[in-house]
Scaffold this active site. Structure first.
Site, PDB file in Angstrom:
ATOM      1  N   HIS A  43      -9.063  -2.364   3.643  1.00  0.00           N
ATOM      2  CA  HIS A  43      -8.560  -1.922   4.948  1.00  0.00           C
ATOM      3  C   HIS A  43      -9.657  -1.920   6.020  1.00  0.00           C
ATOM      4  O   HIS A  43      -9.599  -1.156   6.980  1.00  0.00           O
ATOM      5  CB  HIS A  43      -7.870  -0.560   4.855  1.00  0.00           C
ATOM      6  CG  HIS A  43      -6.527  -0.637   4.202  1.00  0.00           C
ATOM      7  ND1 HIS A  43      -5.545   0.307   4.394  1.00  0.00           N
ATOM      8  CD2 HIS A  43      -5.987  -1.561   3.364  1.00  0.00           C
ATOM      9  CE1 HIS A  43      -4.464  -0.025   3.703  1.00  0.00           C
ATOM     10  NE2 HIS A  43      -4.716  -1.158   3.065  1.00  0.00           N
ATOM     11  N   ASP A  57      -1.744  -7.595  -6.609  1.00  0.00           N
ATOM     12  CA  ASP A  57      -2.214  -6.921  -5.399  1.00  0.00           C
ATOM     13  C   ASP A  57      -3.727  -6.758  -5.548  1.00  0.00           C
ATOM     14  O   ASP A  57      -4.339  -7.398  -6.410  1.00  0.00           O
ATOM     15  CB  ASP A  57      -1.502  -5.566  -5.227  1.00  0.00           C
ATOM     16  CG  ASP A  57      -1.412  -5.126  -3.760  1.00  0.00           C
ATOM     17  OD1 ASP A  57      -2.397  -5.331  -3.014  1.00  0.00           O
ATOM     18  OD2 ASP A  57      -0.382  -4.565  -3.368  1.00  0.00           O
ATOM     19  N   GLU A  69       4.973  -3.907   2.685  1.00  0.00           N
ATOM     20  CA  GLU A  69       4.407  -3.102   1.588  1.00  0.00           C
ATOM     21  C   GLU A  69       3.568  -1.969   2.122  1.00  0.00           C
ATOM     22  O   GLU A  69       3.562  -0.864   1.557  1.00  0.00           O
ATOM     23  CB  GLU A  69       3.566  -3.993   0.662  1.00  0.00           C
ATOM     24  CG  GLU A  69       3.073  -3.302  -0.600  1.00  0.00           C
ATOM     25  CD  GLU A  69       1.722  -2.585  -0.440  1.00  0.00           C
ATOM     26  OE1 GLU A  69       1.333  -1.852  -1.375  1.00  0.00           O
ATOM     27  OE2 GLU A  69       1.062  -2.766   0.605  1.00  0.00           O
ATOM     28  N   GLU A  70       2.842  -2.222   3.205  1.00  0.00           N
ATOM     29  CA  GLU A  70       1.839  -1.267   3.676  1.00  0.00           C
ATOM     30  C   GLU A  70       2.451   0.036   4.206  1.00  0.00           C
ATOM     31  O   GLU A  70       1.731   1.009   4.412  1.00  0.00           O
ATOM     32  CB  GLU A  70       0.958  -1.910   4.751  1.00  0.00           C
ATOM     33  CG  GLU A  70       0.076  -3.051   4.254  1.00  0.00           C
ATOM     34  CD  GLU A  70      -1.052  -2.606   3.340  1.00  0.00           C
ATOM     35  OE1 GLU A  70      -1.211  -1.391   3.111  1.00  0.00           O
ATOM     36  OE2 GLU A  70      -1.791  -3.482   2.831  1.00  0.00           O
ATOM     37  N   ASP A 126      -5.998  -8.101   1.553  1.00  0.00           N
ATOM     38  CA  ASP A 126      -4.954  -7.196   1.077  1.00  0.00           C
ATOM     39  C   ASP A 126      -3.720  -7.397   1.961  1.00  0.00           C
ATOM     40  O   ASP A 126      -3.654  -6.852   3.049  1.00  0.00           O
ATOM     41  CB  ASP A 126      -5.454  -5.748   1.148  1.00  0.00           C
ATOM     42  CG  ASP A 126      -4.396  -4.716   0.846  1.00  0.00           C
ATOM     43  OD1 ASP A 126      -3.342  -5.088   0.305  1.00  0.00           O
ATOM     44  OD2 ASP A 126      -4.609  -3.536   1.167  1.00  0.00           O
TER      45      ASP A 126
END
Length: 361
Positions: A326, A239, A216-217, A182
């Site tokens: 994550h 994504d 992005e995060e 990710d």
């Protein structure tokens, strides 16, 4: 197009790209690796002041199509160094405090990488039934020092960024595993689309902007910046989403999307219906398996940033079902990776700039 899409050069690039740290705000070294790989397949590059990189095919074309992924990975910041030389952290993105204890870390300093470990009290010392769970205020990093001054002498200071060193491997032949799938898988997949267009000598009737966005995060910020620069007519974002078949996930809340069952096509207010239907028609015509996912107010991806920019840009989201998001063992299926690449590639060949995507014709 043959079913087999990835080759040894692709996998070698993927491994190098994933193993390089690319924390939010510090993506530039990874962007250089990505740009070097796609250089033979594009006409020129656009970069911006915060590190977003865009490979462009047909830069003089009036109609502009974006395919996009994001480059950054979650990480930590050094927030406080105790007099005893222990380090407390804050998040840089959605870093998971529960997986931290006993993990090895890399602290990035001007003197280079400093190793550390997230310490945790031994099981023998914890009171049964009253154990504290890992939380942001009790996880800490030990770099082998006894005093704050020793830590600082290593080059570690408040604001240093911290990543995990876990590296890429293939599990049971068909599953890619690493931290930061990710969403460097997105950057990888759009790079492969560029390669296939070049190798198959496809001429596009529009400009193609292969966009690898930063930040992005922490709120879709890189996409928010670069869409103002490109001013695209269409955006297809890729994504990750959750494989919801693993334990402790409620399908009634999260829906059902499964690693290995194909690309996931999103339904959401930011997703332009005509563009989404073109993608679905393309999948069906090319016998590409796909799944559907519904979002509520937002997709939570760079799709939202593109869709709501420049007076409204027709945007769609094609996701990769991922296990253990994550964490340091994120996992995706090779078949899904190949099918996302194929679906984006085939959709691009269907886009007609003369038709557009307006609901009112």
């Amino acid at each position: 197009m043959s079913k087999k899409i990835l080759n040894k050069k692709s996998i070698d690039f993927l491994e190098k790209y994933l193993n390089n740290a690319s924390p939010t705000g510090y993506e530039s070294e990874g962007q250089k690796i990505w740009m070097e790989y796609i250089k033979p397949y594009v006409d020129t590059f656009i970069t911006d002041n915060y590190g977003t990189a865009v490979g462009v095919i047909n830069p003089d074309a009036e109609f502009k199509v974006v395919i996009e992924g994001h480059a950054d990975e979650i990480s930590w910041y050094v927030n406080y160094i105790t007099p005893e030389g222990l380090i407390y952290v804050i998040r840089n993105g959605g870093s998971d405090h529960q997986i931290a204890p006993s993990k090895i870390v890399n602290i990035h300093t001007k003197k280079g990488i400093i190793k550390g470990v997230f310490g945790w009290p031994a099981i023998h010392t914890r009171i049964g039934g009253k154990e504290e769970a890992p939380a942001l205020d009790n996880i800490f990093i030990d770099v082998g020092c006894k005093k704050k001054e020793e830590v600082e002498a290593l080059g570690v200071h408040v604001g240093c960024v911290i990543t995990y060193p876990d590296e890429f491997f293939i599990l049971n032949k068909n599953n890619f595993v690493c931290r930061a799938l990710d969403n460097r898988m997105g950057g990888f997949m759009i790079a492969e689309v560029a390669r296939l267009l070049k190798e198959n000598k496809k001429e596009l009737p529009f400009g193609l902007y292969i966009t690898n966005s930063v930040q992005e995060e922490i709120g879709l910020r890189g996409a928010e910046m670069i869409t103002q620069t490109i001013k695209p007519n269409v955006a297809i974002v890729t994504d990750v989403c959750h494989d919801t078949t693993t334990p402790m996930i409620d399908k009634k809340k999260e829906g059902e999307t499964i690693s290995g069952n194909g690309p996931v096509i999103s339904y959401a207010p930011a997703v332009q219906n005509n563009l989404r239907e073109l993608i679905i028609d393309t999948a069906e015509a090319n016998k590409i398996p796909f799944q559907r996912m519904a979002s509520s107010k937002s997709t939570g991806t760079d799709t939202d940033a593109f869709a709501y920019s420049n007076g409204g840009v027709p945007s769609a989201l094609i996701s990769l079902a991922l296990r253990y998001m994550h964490t340091t063992v994120e996992m995706v299926h090779k078949d899904d990776v190949e099918n996302v690449i194929k679906l984006i590639y085939e959709t691009l060949l269907k886009i007609n700039p003369k038709e557009g995507f307006s609901y009112f014709k």
